[in-house]
Enzyme design. Structure first.
Site, PDB file in Angstrom:
ATOM      1  N   GLU A 174       0.825  -1.223   0.000  1.00  0.00           N
ATOM      2  CA  GLU A 174       0.000   0.000   0.000  1.00  0.00           C
ATOM      3  C   GLU A 174       0.855   1.267   0.000  1.00  0.00           C
ATOM      4  O   GLU A 174       0.691   2.146   0.863  1.00  0.00           O
ATOM      5  CB  GLU A 174      -0.945  -0.013   1.209  1.00  0.00           C
ATOM      6  CG  GLU A 174      -1.958  -1.139   1.136  1.00  0.00           C
ATOM      7  CD  GLU A 174      -3.052  -1.080   2.199  1.00  0.00           C
ATOM      8  OE1 GLU A 174      -2.927  -0.299   3.165  1.00  0.00           O
ATOM      9  OE2 GLU A 174      -4.042  -1.818   2.048  1.00  0.00           O
ATOM     10  N   GLU A 293      -5.682  -8.391  -0.302  1.00  0.00           N
ATOM     11  CA  GLU A 293      -6.380  -8.084   0.958  1.00  0.00           C
ATOM     12  C   GLU A 293      -7.843  -7.848   0.614  1.00  0.00           C
ATOM     13  O   GLU A 293      -8.158  -6.933  -0.153  1.00  0.00           O
ATOM     14  CB  GLU A 293      -5.812  -6.837   1.640  1.00  0.00           C
ATOM     15  CG  GLU A 293      -4.440  -7.051   2.245  1.00  0.00           C
ATOM     16  CD  GLU A 293      -3.958  -5.871   3.088  1.00  0.00           C
ATOM     17  OE1 GLU A 293      -4.799  -5.184   3.701  1.00  0.00           O
ATOM     18  OE2 GLU A 293      -2.740  -5.642   3.098  1.00  0.00           O
ATOM     19  N   GLN A 352      -7.718 -11.202   7.584  1.00  0.00           N
ATOM     20  CA  GLN A 352      -6.520 -12.006   7.732  1.00  0.00           C
ATOM     21  C   GLN A 352      -6.951 -13.402   8.196  1.00  0.00           C
ATOM     22  O   GLN A 352      -8.136 -13.691   8.147  1.00  0.00           O
ATOM     23  CB  GLN A 352      -5.567 -11.338   8.699  1.00  0.00           C
ATOM     24  CG  GLN A 352      -5.169  -9.942   8.197  1.00  0.00           C
ATOM     25  CD  GLN A 352      -3.967  -9.328   8.912  1.00  0.00           C
ATOM     26  OE1 GLN A 352      -3.359  -9.893   9.801  1.00  0.00           O
ATOM     27  NE2 GLN A 352      -3.636  -8.108   8.499  1.00  0.00           N
TER      28      GLN A 352
HETATM   29  O1  AHR Z   1      -5.167  -6.021   6.976  1.00  0.00           O
HETATM   30  C1  AHR Z   1      -5.011  -4.921   7.825  1.00  0.00           C
HETATM   31  C2  AHR Z   1      -4.270  -3.764   7.178  1.00  0.00           C
HETATM   32  O2  AHR Z   1      -5.064  -3.233   6.154  1.00  0.00           O
HETATM   33  C3  AHR Z   1      -2.975  -4.088   6.486  1.00  0.00           C
HETATM   34  O3  AHR Z   1      -1.885  -4.065   7.351  1.00  0.00           O
HETATM   35  C4  AHR Z   1      -2.848  -2.997   5.476  1.00  0.00           C
HETATM   36  O4  AHR Z   1      -2.120  -3.383   4.347  1.00  0.00           O
HETATM   37  C5  AHR Z   1      -4.276  -2.606   5.170  1.00  0.00           C
HETATM   38  O5  AHR Z   1      -4.460  -1.246   5.219  1.00  0.00           O
END
Ligand code: AHR
Length: 505
Positions: A174, A293, A352
Site C-alpha cells: 500500500e 487483501e 486475515q
Molecule cells: O489487513 C489490515 C491492514 O489493512 C494491512 O496491514 C494494510 O495493508 C491494510 O491497510
C-alpha cells in the site's frame, strides 16, 4: 413472499480455471494474528515449535492455499534479519504501524515451518518503506539460494538446509497510503518497484512479482496510480495488487449486502488500467490481479484502533471483528465475485487468518472457534473445482443507496470436467423475501443433487462465540430438487447457498 430468479449453467461458457490461489489468506505481525494466533507456546494445543495445532487444523479445513506474510503495514518498517537465528538473541523492536512491540519470536524460518505444517504456500512481502533493493535481495538470497553464499549459508546454519523456494513476492505494501511508513508518489514507487523486481530476477528469473496497486478504490490516487506504476514496471512484474474492505455503514444493510457490486467494478477498473498500459507498450503480456487483501472490516469500531501513548504492547487486541450472518453472506458474495473474474484475478488473500479480521479466533492459551465467515470460505475453497462458468442470471432487483438498482441474487458456477460435478454458489441479498432459484442445467442435464446447503438465520446479527460456534453453520436445504434438467432451490433471505450436483452414472 417468494420471488423467482433463474440462471443457466452451460459447461461451454468457461471464464477460466478455478485457481487454488483464489483461496489464499494473510498472516501479519499485527495484534494477535501471530502471537497467540498461529504461535502460542502456552496453549494446550501448541506443538513442539509453539504453533497452535488447532489453528493449523482449521487452516486446512478452510482450504487455504497461499498465505501472505509478514504484512501489511507492518512490513514497511520490518527488518527481516531480526527474525532469524537463536530466538533468545533476537531484538524486540517497535512496530510503528500498529503501535506495538515485536519480540521477533517468529520470523521467516518459523513462518516457513508453519507453512509446511499447514500445507500452505508462502507469499512473502519485502519492505520498500524504510528499506529498498539491497534488503530485498538479501532476503531473497536467504530464502531461495541453495547455499555457498553469506545469506544462504546463514539459513542453513539456522537449521533450514534446503532453500525455502518462495515463488510469490509482494514489492512493498500500500505504498500510496499516507499511513504507510515511507509512502511514495506513483512515479517514486513505480521506479523502485522496477529496480527491485529486475534485481530480484537476476537471482531468480522465475519469481512471481506483485506490484502495489492503490490501497483502495476510494483513494484519490486510484486508477492513475495503477497506470503510472505499471508504466514503470510493466515488464518486470506479473501482478498488480488490489485491496478492499467492506462494512455496514449507518445501518444500511441493503447496500452492504451488495458489496460485491463494488468488487466487480473495482476488478474491472484495475483490469482496464493494466490493459491501457499494455496497449501503450504494445505488449503481449497481460498483468493479472493479486487481490491480496479483502474482507469485511468494521474500521470504525473501538477494538480496531491501535494503542497510542507510551504503551507499546506485544500482541494487543486489535481489529478483532466479530462477524455475523450478514457478514458471512457478504464474504460468500465476494468469493463469487473473485471466482467470476478468474480470468484476471489469479490470486487473492482473505485478510486475515487468525484473530485480526479473521475467520478463526483464539483465546490466548485457550479455546479456538470458527466465525460465521469461516463457512462460506471453507465451502467455496473445498468445492470449487475445474473451471468457472459464466452464468446468465435473471433476478428481481432492489434499490440500494450506494449502488442503485442491484439484482437480489448473485451466483457463479464451477464445472469439473473430470468428475462431471457442477457446483452453484449463490446468495440471496433480500432482507425480507425468499427467492426460488431455477437453474437450467444445459449440457449437464443428467446430474443429481449431491448436497444443497444454506447459511442463514432470521437474526442475521448472530455471531459465533467460543461457547457456541456451531449454531449457525450451513444446513441442508430440503427444498432443492432436480427434475427434467432443471434444478430448483428456495433460498432464505440474507443467505449463502451451495448447490452441488454430480453424475448419475
Ligand atoms: O489487513 C489490515 C491492514 O489493512 C494491512 O496491514 C494494510 O495493508 C491494510 O491497510
Amino acid at each position: 413472499m417468494t420471488l423467482q430468479a433463474s440462471l443457466a449453467v452451460d459447461p461451454a461458457f468457461v471464464v477460466g480455471p478455478v485457481r487454488r490461489r483464489t483461496f489464499g489468506s494473510f498472516v501479519e505481525h499485527l495484534g494477535r494474528c501471530v502471537y497467540t494466533g498461529i504461535f502460542d507456546p502456552e496453549s494446550a494445543t501448541a506443538d513442539e515449535d509453539g504453533f497452535r495445532s488447532d489453528v493449523i487444523e482449521m487452516t486446512r479445513e478452510l482450504g487455504i492455499s497461499t498465505v501472505r506474510y509478514p504484512g501489511g503495514n507492518f512490513v514497511s518498517g520490518y527488518r527481516w534479519e531480526d527474525g532469524i537465528g537463536p530466538v533468545d538473541e533476537r531484538p524486540t523492536r517497535l512496530d510503528l504501524a500498529w503501535h506495538s512491540s515485536d519480540p521477533n519470536k517468529v520470523g521467516v524460518d518459523e513462518f516457513m515451518k508453519w507453512s509446511k505444517k499447514s500445507g500452505t504456500e508462502p507469499m512473502m512481502a519485502v519492505n520498500l518503506g524504510t528499506r529498498g533493493v539491497q534488503e530485498a535481495l538479501d532476503l531473497l538470497e536467504y530464502c531461495n539460494v541453495k547455499g555457498g553464499t553469506y545469506w544462504s549459508d546463514k539459513r542453513r546454519e539456522n537449521g533450514a538446509e534446503e532453500p525455502h523456494d518462495i515463488r510469490m513476492w509482494c514489492l512493498g505494501n500500500e505504498m500510496d497510503g499516507p499511513w504507510q511508513i515511507g509512502a511514495m508518489t506513483a512515479d517514486e514507487y513505480g521506479r523502485l518497484a522496477a529496480r527491485t523486481a529486475s534485481a530480484m530476477r537476476m537471482i531468480d528469473p522465475d519469481l512471481e512479482l506483485v506490484a502495489c496497486g492503490s490501497s483502495a478504490s476510494f483513494m484519490p490516487t486510484f486508477g492513475e496510480w495503477e497506470r503510472t506504476v505499471l508504466g514503470h514496471c510493466y515488464e518486470h512484474v506479473d501482478y498488480i495488487s488490489a485491496h478492499a474492505y467492506y462494512f455496514e455503514e449507518d445501518g444500511d444493510l441493503a447496500s452492504f449486502l451488495a458489496s460485491a457490486v463494488n468488487m466487480d467494478h473495482f476488478v474491472e477498473s484495475v483490469v482496464a488500467a493494466a490493459d491501457q498500459v499494455r496497449a501503450a507498450k504494445k505488449a503481449d503480456k497481460r498483468i493479472h490481479i493479486s487481490f491480496d487483501e479483502w474482507n469485511v472490516w468494521y474500521q470504525q469500531r473501538a477494538e480496531s484502533k491501535p494503542p497510542t501513548g507510551d504503551d507499546w504492547p506485544v500482541g494487543p487486541v486489535l481489529l478483532e471483528d466479530r462477524y455475523n450472518v450478514a457478514d458471512a453472506v457478504v464474504v460468500g458474495n465476494l468469493l463469487i465475485s473473485l471466482l467470476r473474474h478468474t480470468d484476471r484475478v489469479h490470486a487473492a488473500s482473505l485478510a486475515q487468518l487468525v484473530n485480526v479480521i479473521a475467520p478463526i479466533m483464539t483465546e490466548p492459551g485457550g479455546r479456538s472457534w470458527r466465525q460465521t465467515t469461516f463457512h462460506p470460505f471453507a465451502q467455496a475453497s473445498q468445492l470449487a473445482k475445474g473451471e468457472v462458468l459464466r452464468v446468465a442470471i435473471d433476478s428481481p432487483t432492489y434499490e440500494t443507496k450506494k449502488f442503485g438498482e442491484v439484482p437480489l441474487v448473485d451466483a457463479v458456477a464451477t464445472h469439473d470436467a473430470e468428475t462431471g460435478e457442477v457446483v452453484v454458489f449463490a446468495v440471496n441479498r433480500s432482507l425480507t423475501d425468499e427467492v426460488t432459484l431455477d437453474v437450467d442445467l444445459r449440457g449437464v442435464a443428467d446430474l443429481e443433487i449431491i448436497e444443497a446447503t444454506s447459511l442463514s438465520n432470521p437474526d442475521h446479527t448472530w455471531s459465533a462465540t467460543a461457547d457456541d460456534d456451531s449454531s449457525i453453520v450451513p444446513v441442508p436445504n430440503a427444498s432443492a430438487t432436480v427434475s427434467d434438467g432443471r434444478l430448483t432451490a428456495t433460498m432464505p433471505p440474507v443467505s449463502w447457498n451451495v448447490l452441488r450436483l454430480g453424475g448419475t452414472r
